[in-house]
Design a protein around this motif. Structure first.
Motif, PDB file in Angstrom:
ATOM      1  N   GLY A   1       0.822  -1.169  -0.071  1.00 46.20           N
ATOM      2  CA  GLY A   1      -0.129  -0.053  -0.050  1.00 46.20           C
ATOM      3  C   GLY A   1       0.806   1.285  -0.099  1.00 46.20           C
ATOM      4  O   GLY A   1       0.143   2.231   0.214  1.00 46.20           O
ATOM      5  N   GLY A   2       1.931   1.278  -0.101  1.00 46.00           N
ATOM      6  CA  GLY A   2       2.930   2.389  -0.205  1.00 46.00           C
ATOM      7  C   GLY A   2       4.501   1.930   0.198  1.00 46.00           C
ATOM      8  O   GLY A   2       4.760   0.878   0.052  1.00 46.00           O
ATOM      9  N   ASP A   3       5.218   3.172   0.414  1.00 48.82           N
ATOM     10  CA  ASP A   3       6.730   2.668   0.830  1.00 48.82           C
ATOM     11  C   ASP A   3       6.674   1.684   2.223  1.00 48.82           C
ATOM     12  O   ASP A   3       6.359   2.761   3.183  1.00 48.82           O
ATOM     13  N   ARG A   4       6.823   0.642   2.329  1.00 48.29           N
ATOM     14  CA  ARG A   4       6.816   0.238   3.754  1.00 48.29           C
ATOM     15  C   ARG A   4       8.378  -0.384   4.015  1.00 48.29           C
ATOM     16  O   ARG A   4       8.679  -1.262   5.031  1.00 48.29           O
ATOM     17  N   SER A   5       9.367   0.527   3.508  1.00 46.72           N
ATOM     18  CA  SER A   5      10.843   0.186   3.899  1.00 46.72           C
ATOM     19  C   SER A   5      10.909   0.394   5.459  1.00 46.72           C
ATOM     20  O   SER A   5      11.836  -0.408   6.045  1.00 46.72           O
ATOM     21  N   GLN A   6      10.083   1.334   6.157  1.00 50.26           N
ATOM     22  CA  GLN A   6      10.619   1.587   7.395  1.00 50.26           C
ATOM     23  C   GLN A   6       9.816   0.416   8.180  1.00 50.26           C
ATOM     24  O   GLN A   6      10.292   0.184   9.180  1.00 50.26           O
ATOM     25  N   THR A   7       8.635  -0.184   7.785  1.00 49.83           N
ATOM     26  CA  THR A   7       7.954  -1.312   8.477  1.00 49.83           C
ATOM     27  C   THR A   7       8.832  -2.446   8.477  1.00 49.83           C
ATOM     28  O   THR A   7       8.954  -3.144   9.623  1.00 49.83           O
ATOM     29  N   VAL A   8       9.750  -2.589   7.506  1.00 46.44           N
ATOM     30  CA  VAL A   8      10.615  -3.756   7.254  1.00 46.44           C
ATOM     31  C   VAL A   8      11.819  -3.677   8.267  1.00 46.44           C
ATOM     32  O   VAL A   8      12.212  -4.456   9.123  1.00 46.44           O
ATOM     33  N   ARG A   9      12.339  -2.217   8.223  1.00 47.40           N
ATOM     34  CA  ARG A   9      13.548  -2.133   9.124  1.00 47.40           C
ATOM     35  C   ARG A   9      12.944  -1.951  10.614  1.00 47.40           C
ATOM     36  O   ARG A   9      13.852  -2.604  11.422  1.00 47.40           O
ATOM     37  N   ALA A  10      11.647  -1.358  10.699  1.00 43.02           N
ATOM     38  CA  ALA A  10      11.460  -1.687  12.310  1.00 43.02           C
ATOM     39  C   ALA A  10      11.218  -2.934  12.912  1.00 43.02           C
ATOM     40  O   ALA A  10      11.525  -3.285  14.048  1.00 43.02           O
ATOM     41  N   LEU A  11      10.669  -4.010  11.906  1.00 40.47           N
ATOM     42  CA  LEU A  11      10.458  -5.315  12.257  1.00 40.47           C
ATOM     43  C   LEU A  11      11.658  -5.848  12.970  1.00 40.47           C
ATOM     44  O   LEU A  11      11.627  -6.736  13.821  1.00 40.47           O
ATOM     45  N   ARG A  12      12.815  -5.727  12.222  1.00 36.26           N
ATOM     46  CA  ARG A  12      14.025  -6.215  12.460  1.00 36.26           C
ATOM     47  C   ARG A  12      14.836  -5.673  13.774  1.00 36.26           C
ATOM     48  O   ARG A  12      15.484  -6.358  14.383  1.00 36.26           O
TER      49      ARG A  12
END
Length: 279
Positions: free
Chosen positions: A247-258
């Protein structure tokens, strides 16, 4: 981690079919040799099979109420007046959920991180995204995650007629069944917008409605650190965390999960998935 060790719905279905087909075979082949060997004798009467201790990772992979694939819920799905916001508290247990996917730019990274820490999560997929990226939906199911229904096109359901709502839900359940071998047991309304028609149609399609307790608001792209802090501040037994893998740029979500996933595990939380009949 080897995926073959994970209890998944698809493997459970396949294993059941194989065991039924093999019931009439009197001997088995030894892998790699082509030779037959007599089947192992049954255990002595009254003897119990030896149990081995579970590894910590296996405990993480257990659903909230037991180990193995979810069972078919008994009776009809209730027609609720509001969605479930959290899951039953079984110790320090939490649920991670991801909406709107799958997206080939971000979903594989999220799956990789979950696999690294041997954690199961819930993915509420949009039907049109699932149809375009069937391999990712299949991977979700193969790795033991729950694949839920998030409608076909992510509309605001409360503004639609009943027939259109049913179509949005039913088409998505159909594509998930084609990919995973069974229909979704969980539903999440886009934007968290439910009404009586949505609850009733979801129940008629055999789906329980699940919302969330902690909203990371990752779709606003607030920054990786902010997402991590929101999860850490909201962590508590029974909490359901909402994030997005599309639904958009989810690169922050990926990094946050890590970052926050190992932190939650180190704090003693168990990240797993719920079972319908105990909710």
């Amino acid at each position: 981690m080897q995926k073959d060790h994970l209890p998944t719905r698809r493997r459970a279905l396949l294993a059941g079919a194989v065991s039924l087909g093999a019931a009439g075979v009197a001997a088995a082949f030894v892998p790699g040799t082509g030779e037959r060997t007599a089947p192992a004798p049954p255990p002595a009467a009254g003897a119990r099979p030896a149990r081995r201790p579970l590894r910590p990772s296996e405990y993480r992979l257990r659903p909230l109420t037991g180990y193995g694939p979810p069972r078919t819920p008994h009776g009809r799905t209730p027609v609720r007046r509001e969605p479930l916001l959290r899951v039953p508290e079984h110790g320090r247990t939490m649920v991670l959920s991801f909406d709107d996917g799958p997206d080939p730019r971000y979903t594989p990274h999220i799956l990789d991180t979950l696999a690294r820490y041997e954690v199961r999560a819930m993915f509420f997929v949009c039907g049109e995204m699932a149809a375009g990226h069937r391999d990712l939906v299949a991977r979700m199911a193969d790795e033991g995650h729950v694949v839920g229904n998030h409608t076909w096109t992510h509309p605001l359901l409360t503004r639609l007629r009943r027939a259109r709502i049913r179509s949005e839900m039913e088409r998505t359940s159909d594509i998930v069944e084609k990919i995973c071998g069974e229909r979704p047991a969980w539903f999440r309304a886009p934007y968290g917008a439910w009404n009586h028609a949505v609850f009733r149609l979801g129940a008629e399609l055999g789906m329980e409605s699940l919302a969330w307790t902690v909203d990371t608001l990752d779709w606003t792209e607030p920054g990786t650190r902010t997402i991590v802090e929101r999860v850490a501040d909201g962590a508590a037994p029974g909490v359901v965390v909402l994030s997005h893998d599309a639904g958009g740029d989810r690169s922050q979500t990926v990094r946050a999960l890590r970052t926050y996933l190992p932190g939650l595990l180190d704090s003693g939380y168990h990240l797993t998935v719920p079972r319908r009949q105990y909710v």
